[in-house]
Structure formats: structure tokens, C-alpha cells
Design a protein around this motif. Structure first.
Motif, PDB file in Angstrom:
ATOM      1  N   UNK A 197      -6.094  -0.046   1.362  1.00 46.58           N
ATOM      2  CA  UNK A 197      -7.326  -0.830   1.468  1.00 46.58           C
ATOM      3  C   UNK A 197      -7.231  -1.827   2.622  1.00 46.58           C
ATOM      4  N   UNK A 198      -6.116  -2.560   2.703  1.00 48.45           N
ATOM      5  CA  UNK A 198      -5.944  -3.592   3.727  1.00 48.45           C
ATOM      6  C   UNK A 198      -5.967  -3.025   5.144  1.00 48.45           C
ATOM      7  N   UNK A 199      -5.458  -1.804   5.312  1.00 48.82           N
ATOM      8  CA  UNK A 199      -5.404  -1.195   6.641  1.00 48.82           C
ATOM      9  C   UNK A 199      -6.646  -0.364   6.964  1.00 48.82           C
ATOM     10  N   UNK A 200      -7.652  -0.461   6.105  1.00 48.63           N
ATOM     11  CA  UNK A 200      -8.936   0.168   6.387  1.00 48.63           C
ATOM     12  C   UNK A 200      -9.016   1.662   6.130  1.00 48.63           C
ATOM     13  N   UNK A 201      -8.103   2.183   5.334  1.00 55.18           N
ATOM     14  CA  UNK A 201      -8.120   3.613   5.016  1.00 55.18           C
ATOM     15  C   UNK A 201      -8.853   3.816   3.685  1.00 55.18           C
ATOM     16  N   UNK A 202     -10.172   3.610   3.750  1.00 57.45           N
ATOM     17  CA  UNK A 202     -11.000   3.595   2.540  1.00 57.45           C
ATOM     18  C   UNK A 202     -10.930   4.909   1.762  1.00 57.45           C
ATOM     19  N   UNK A 203     -11.065   6.021   2.457  1.00 56.87           N
ATOM     20  CA  UNK A 203     -11.048   7.324   1.773  1.00 56.87           C
ATOM     21  C   UNK A 203      -9.688   7.568   1.129  1.00 56.87           C
ATOM     22  N   UNK A 204      -8.612   7.237   1.843  1.00 61.02           N
ATOM     23  CA  UNK A 204      -7.272   7.401   1.294  1.00 61.02           C
ATOM     24  C   UNK A 204      -7.092   6.499   0.075  1.00 61.02           C
ATOM     25  N   UNK A 205      -7.563   5.259   0.153  1.00 67.82           N
ATOM     26  CA  UNK A 205      -7.470   4.339  -0.983  1.00 67.82           C
ATOM     27  C   UNK A 205      -8.185   4.934  -2.201  1.00 67.82           C
ATOM     28  N   UNK A 206      -9.376   5.440  -1.991  1.00 72.82           N
ATOM     29  CA  UNK A 206     -10.136   6.038  -3.107  1.00 72.82           C
ATOM     30  C   UNK A 206      -9.397   7.236  -3.691  1.00 72.82           C
ATOM     31  N   UNK A 207      -8.792   8.047  -2.844  1.00 67.88           N
ATOM     32  CA  UNK A 207      -8.042   9.213  -3.330  1.00 67.88           C
ATOM     33  C   UNK A 207      -6.800   8.787  -4.103  1.00 67.88           C
ATOM     34  N   UNK A 208      -6.135   7.735  -3.644  1.00 74.12           N
ATOM     35  CA  UNK A 208      -4.956   7.240  -4.361  1.00 74.12           C
ATOM     36  C   UNK A 208      -5.345   6.673  -5.720  1.00 74.12           C
ATOM     37  N   UNK A 209      -6.439   5.958  -5.771  1.00 73.56           N
ATOM     38  CA  UNK A 209      -6.938   5.425  -7.044  1.00 73.56           C
ATOM     39  C   UNK A 209      -7.258   6.589  -7.983  1.00 73.56           C
ATOM     40  N   UNK A 210      -7.895   7.629  -7.448  1.00 72.81           N
ATOM     41  CA  UNK A 210      -8.211   8.810  -8.245  1.00 72.81           C
ATOM     42  C   UNK A 210      -6.962   9.528  -8.721  1.00 72.81           C
ATOM     43  N   UNK A 211      -5.975   9.642  -7.867  1.00 65.79           N
ATOM     44  CA  UNK A 211      -4.704  10.280  -8.219  1.00 65.79           C
ATOM     45  C   UNK A 211      -4.054   9.532  -9.372  1.00 65.79           C
ATOM     46  N   UNK A 212      -4.040   8.208  -9.269  1.00 65.40           N
ATOM     47  CA  UNK A 212      -3.446   7.368 -10.304  1.00 65.40           C
ATOM     48  C   UNK A 212      -4.227   7.493 -11.613  1.00 65.40           C
ATOM     49  N   UNK A 213      -5.543   7.465 -11.519  1.00 62.72           N
ATOM     50  CA  UNK A 213      -6.387   7.535 -12.713  1.00 62.72           C
ATOM     51  C   UNK A 213      -6.261   8.875 -13.431  1.00 62.72           C
ATOM     52  N   UNK A 214      -6.017   9.926 -12.668  1.00 57.95           N
ATOM     53  CA  UNK A 214      -5.903  11.270 -13.257  1.00 57.95           C
ATOM     54  C   UNK A 214      -4.478  11.600 -13.663  1.00 57.95           C
TER      55      UNK A 214
END
Length: 149
Positions: free
Chosen positions: A122-139
Motif C-alpha cells: 500500500x505504502x509503495x503505491x502497488x494498489x492492485x498487488x495490495x488488494x491481491x495480498x489482502x484477498x490471498x490472506x482472506x482466502x
């Protein structure tokens, strides 16, 4: 195999390879840290394959220990931090999916600035990657990423 460890390596060879894979530079970085930093998926694959061939006990390889993924450098960054900071999504997910039991500690691992790889994305501006990591963690570790994000 003749050596009893199932890898075809002698015990001395296995120890030597383990030590080479875990060797650190003056900043605490391993070869996997550098592959993650530069986004070199093929090199990361070779490192992980080699780690899978290092049998430490009857039932455990170096790859299975998770040490490659949880080793911190002098800034307390695991390889995942470095891949995520640079936006190397494919490599970040390769690290996470190769060793699921090390994935969640890696996702939550804090560096000296108190940031996890999730926070770094998130801090480095990789919004799509951040969302995918959140999804990976949630799943619970299920999920993948394309070639580029």
C-alpha cells in the motif's frame, strides 16, 4: 539412496548446500532476498528447488522448514517485503504459494519501520498487488496473480 537421506547427496553435501542457500551478505540478505528484490522468478525457482533437495531429517527438507522465506535481513525484511516493495507480484505470490505455512508469518512480518509486506504494498503505491495480498490472506492462502499487475 546410499546416504539414507533420500536426496542423493551426502550429509556433507547437504550441509554445504544449506549453508550456501542461507549465507547472508553484510546487510543480512540471502540469495532469495536478491531474487525477490530484482523480480527474478527463475532464480527464485532454482533456489527453492535446491532447498527442496536439502534433506535435513527423515521428514524435512530445507524448503519445508520455511527458513528461506522467514529469514530477515538487517532491516528485518523477509524476501516477501522486497518483492512487494518493488511491485513484483508474480514473484510475491510464488513465494507465498511455495510455502503456505511460512506465507502468513511472512505476510505479517514487520521490518524495522514496523511495516508488513501488506503495508509496504500500500505504502509503495502497488494498489492492485495490495488488494491481491489482502484477498490471498482472506482466502487462507488461495489465490493467484497474473504475469503482471
Amino acid at each position: 539412496s546410499a546416504n539414507g537421506n533420500g536426496s542423493g547427496m551426502s550429509a556433507d553435501q547437504a550441509v554445504s548446500l544449506r549453508n550456501h542457500l542461507l549465507v547472508r551478505d553484510r546487510n543480512g540478505n540471502t540469495a532469495l532476498h536478491y531474487a525477490a528484490l530484482r523480480g527474478h522468478c527463475e532464480i527464485a525457482d532454482l533456489i527453492m528447488q535446491a532447498a527442496g533437495s536439502v534433506v535435513l531429517s527423515e521428514s524435512e527438507t530445507l524448503l519445508a522448514t520455511g527458513l528461506l522465506f522467514t529469514t530477515k535481513n538487517s532491516k528485518k525484511c523477509v524476501p516477501l517485503h522486497l518483492a512487494v516493495r518493488q511491485g513484483h507480484a508474480r514473484l510475491a505470490f510464488k513465494l507465498l504459494q511455495t510455502h503456505k505455512s511460512a506465507a502468513f508469518p511472512s505476510l505479517k512480518s514487520k521490518n524495522i519501520w514496523g511495516k508488513s509486506p501488506l503495508a509496504d504494498a500500500k505504502a509503495y503505491g502497488h494498489k492492485a498487488l495490495h488488494e491481491q495480498l489482502v484477498g490471498f490472506k482472506a482466502k487462507g492462502g488461495e489465490g493467484s496473480v497474473g504475469e503482471e499487475v
